[in-house]
Enzyme design. Structure first.
Site, mmCIF file in Angstrom:
data_model
loop_
_atom_site.group_PDB
_atom_site.id
_atom_site.type_symbol
_atom_site.label_atom_id
_atom_site.label_comp_id
_atom_site.label_asym_id
_atom_site.label_seq_id
_atom_site.Cartn_x
_atom_site.Cartn_y
_atom_site.Cartn_z
ATOM 1 N N CYS A 379 1.138 -1.377 -0.314
ATOM 2 C CA CYS A 379 -0.038 0.030 0.315
ATOM 3 C C CYS A 379 0.891 1.650 0.327
ATOM 4 C CB CYS A 379 -0.891 -0.058 1.219
ATOM 5 S SG CYS A 379 -2.360 0.818 0.825
ATOM 6 N N HIS A 513 -3.814 -5.157 0.704
ATOM 7 C CA HIS A 513 -3.120 -6.185 1.668
ATOM 8 C C HIS A 513 -2.728 -7.639 1.693
ATOM 9 C CE1 HIS A 513 -2.007 -2.487 4.274
ATOM 10 N NE2 HIS A 513 -3.655 -1.014 3.476
ATOM 11 N N GLU A 515 -0.945 -9.536 4.114
ATOM 12 C CA GLU A 515 -1.023 -9.739 4.869
ATOM 13 C C GLU A 515 -2.681 -10.523 5.567
ATOM 14 O OE1 GLU A 515 -0.499 -6.931 4.261
ATOM 15 O OE2 GLU A 515 -1.411 -5.256 6.147
HETATM 16 N N1 GLN Z 1 -1.868 6.907 2.748
HETATM 17 C C1 GLN Z 1 -2.061 5.680 1.727
HETATM 18 C C2 GLN Z 1 -3.349 6.105 0.899
HETATM 19 O O1 GLN Z 1 -4.736 6.230 1.525
HETATM 20 C C3 GLN Z 1 -1.926 3.999 1.856
HETATM 21 C C4 GLN Z 1 -2.663 3.744 2.448
HETATM 22 C C5 GLN Z 1 -1.976 2.464 3.323
HETATM 23 O O2 GLN Z 1 -0.934 2.005 2.809
HETATM 24 N N2 GLN Z 1 -3.521 1.677 3.937
HETATM 25 O O3 GLN Z 1 -3.620 5.661 -0.341
#
Ligand code: GLN
Length: 541
Positions: A379, A513, A515
């Site tokens: 992310c 994600h 994980e």
């Molecule tokens: N802050 C970033 C976004 O909102 C990444 C979010 C995250 O890593 N879950 O896109």
């Protein structure tokens, strides 16, 4: 017929109620029962989505897009059952639903009260969305005695009256502290905690007692007498060397026998061979690799719970122990600090929000790229790797993310519109913070000859998302020419989902994600492959 087991905690918090619930669910499964796990959280936030990971640990995300308590992660990992929106609720959600109904006039002018309106809403939640489950294990967050917890305790007390004692069970988790000067494990806090339960009308059926050493027979007898439970129902829960041993250890102490006895179930003995095998593998690795996790919330490991677990699963799949070096990315914004990454076998930059520490994450991605160290960006960790490649490979000096303010080259930008199940969801810069992200499971199409396609072994994947910003596909060509390719996109081709650097041994960034979907008995392919690359790296350095 669905039976309900309510799990409460006493004496102190952090006793591992979530893990205890998950382990009991695994035991019931191993006796052939179908289970579901739920969590009732007494705090007033509508969901944990806006809570700082420092306060409450990681925000878990379900396939159907709920931002949930991290205990749902334990539940999924131990039971293999994917959690849903209907498996976690907070006081804030219950109240906001009841108040919305009141505003609509659904209560026909009645005076709205905690009992019955709030407790009715809690009870309705507990029994909702069930089909053929044999057991629902329902954990009540917090510790008995908390003011916020009272409506939940009242609701589960009423439920036992309504459903019948033979369909409900109360399991109370407590602590027996060891006092060195007395040379004894003390039972008094447990007695007081049960008294507290009795004061709200709940008599626990089983006491699960955490202790750092064997609980002598005499102490168990004392607890049974004072707390009005059978002696066999005072179960000791000793500290163990691996979380996978918890179900085995509870079973040895008779927990599942006691549950079956309570419900008059003549179930077969549990088959715990898979737990034995995985404990064996987890506790006897054949080697070790070191992975640097370069993030922001490194002071509280619960903030990266699923990540740490997924890395451990990758280790089990490769028969190695994965040692994690938690590094605060801000240190890489100072002089002469990159040596902290020398000798590590893999670098992982996890998800995150906000500007603090992002230049350090970019520096870590640069180090991994230039030194051929396996890199997994998740992310924000992907977004920053793209910014890094844009700046330093493609020469786009002003590359940045609009999350941190206006920028000349918005390599990462706000998504204002996207599609889910044929419906266009929209948001603007002024939307609320809560519940306005791209959340939950979305599909992605993997490019035919990519590294990621080899890792997954399939063309289409579904992974869980939680973010507002997206890599801007308009920069795709410039990045590809410079050496970083977009190797997966959303099915409509608009949103980059995965990037990789073909000339690098293992450099992958994912917008989702992974994980959250890794499980001990089904390790996520990305983590298995990443740790495998770390093992290769450990042979080089
Ligand atoms: N802050 C970033 C976004 O909102 C990444 C979010 C995250 O890593 N879950 O896109």
């Amino acid at each position: 017929m669905t039976r309900f087991i309510f799990i409460t905690g006493g004496v102190v918090s952090s006793l591992g109620k979530g893990l205890a619930s998950a382990a009991l669910a695994a035991l019931l499964q191993s006796r052939g029962f179908k289970v579901r796990l739920r969590k009732l959280d007494p705090y007033i936030n509508v969901d944990p989505g806006t809570m700082s990971p420092y306060q409450h640990g990681e925000v878990f995300v379900t396939d159907d897009g709920a931002e949930a308590d991290l205990d749902l992660g334990h539940y999924e990992r131990f039971s293999g059952v994917s959690a849903r929106k209907t498996d976690n609720v907070t006081t804030g959600r219950i109240y906001s639903d009841v108040i919305a109904k009141e505003r609509r006039g659904d209560y026909l002018g009645a005076t709205i009260q905690v009992i019955p309106h709030i407790t009715d809403a809690i009870k309705a939640f507990v029994v909702s969305d069930l089909t053929d489950e044999d057991f629902v294990l329902c954990e009540i967050g917090g510790t008995v005695g908390d003011i916020e917890g009272l409506p939940f305790l009242e609701a589960i007390r009423q439920l036992s009256n309504e459903l019948g004692r033979d369909r409900t069970m109360y399991l109370h988790l407590t602590l027996l502290p060891y006092i060195p000067t007395a040379g004894e494990l003390k039972t008094k806090p447990t007695q007081h905690s049960v008294k507290e339960m009795l004061s709200v009308g709940i008599q626990p059926d089983v006491l699960l007692c955490r202790a750092d050493r064997e609980i002598p027979e005499a102490e168990r007898r004392k607890i049974a007498q004072f707390c009005n439970v059978r002696q066999e129902a005072v179960i000791q829960a000793l500290d163990v060397d691996s979380i996978y041993r918890v179900p085995i250890s509870y079973s040895e102490q008779g927990l599942d026998d006691e549950v079956c006895r309570h419900f008059h179930l003549g179930a077969p003995k549990p088959d715990l061979s898979r737990w034995q095998e995985i404990t064996e593998r987890a506790t006897k690795p054949e080697g070790e690799v070191t992975v640097a996790v370069v993030g922001k919330y490194t002071g509280l490991l619960d903030a990266y719970k699923s990540l740490a677990e997924a890395l451990a699963h990758g280790g089990i799949a490769n028969n190695v122990k994965v040692k994690l070096n938690w590094i605060d990315s801000e240190i890489f914004e100072g002089e002469n600090t990159m040596h902290e990454l020398e000798g590590v076998h893999g670098i992982l930059v996890p998800g995150g929000f906000g500007e603090r520490g992002v230049e350090g994450k970019i520096a870590a991605a640069k180090f991994a790229r230039e030194h051929n160290v396996p890199y997994l960006g998740i992310c924000l960790g992907m977004q920053m790797a793209v910014v890094e490649s844009a700046r330093n490979l493609a020469g786009i000096k002003g590359a940045g993310s609009t999350e941190f303010g206006k920028c000349d080259e918005p390599i990462v930008g706000l998504i204002t519109e996207w599609e889910r199940d044929g419906i266009i969801e929209k948001r603007s810069e002024n939307s609320d913070m809560g519940g306005t992200m791209r959340l939950g499971a979305y599909e992605a199409q993997l490019s035919p000859n990519s590294h990621i396609r080899k890792i997954y072994g399939t063309d289409t994947i579904s992974e869980r998302h939680r973010h507002r910003y997206e890599v801007n596909r308009n920069y795709g060509d410039a990045l590809a020419k410079a050496g970083m390719v977009i190797s997966a996109k959303s099915p409509d081709g608009l949103l980059p989902e995965i990037v990789e650097i073909p000339g690098h041994p293992w450099f992958i960034g994912v917008q989702f994600h992974p994980e959250l979907k890794s499980r001990p008995f089904d390790p996520h392919p990305l983590f298995t492959s990443f740790i495998n690359a770390a093992v290769d790296q450990s042979r080089l350095v």
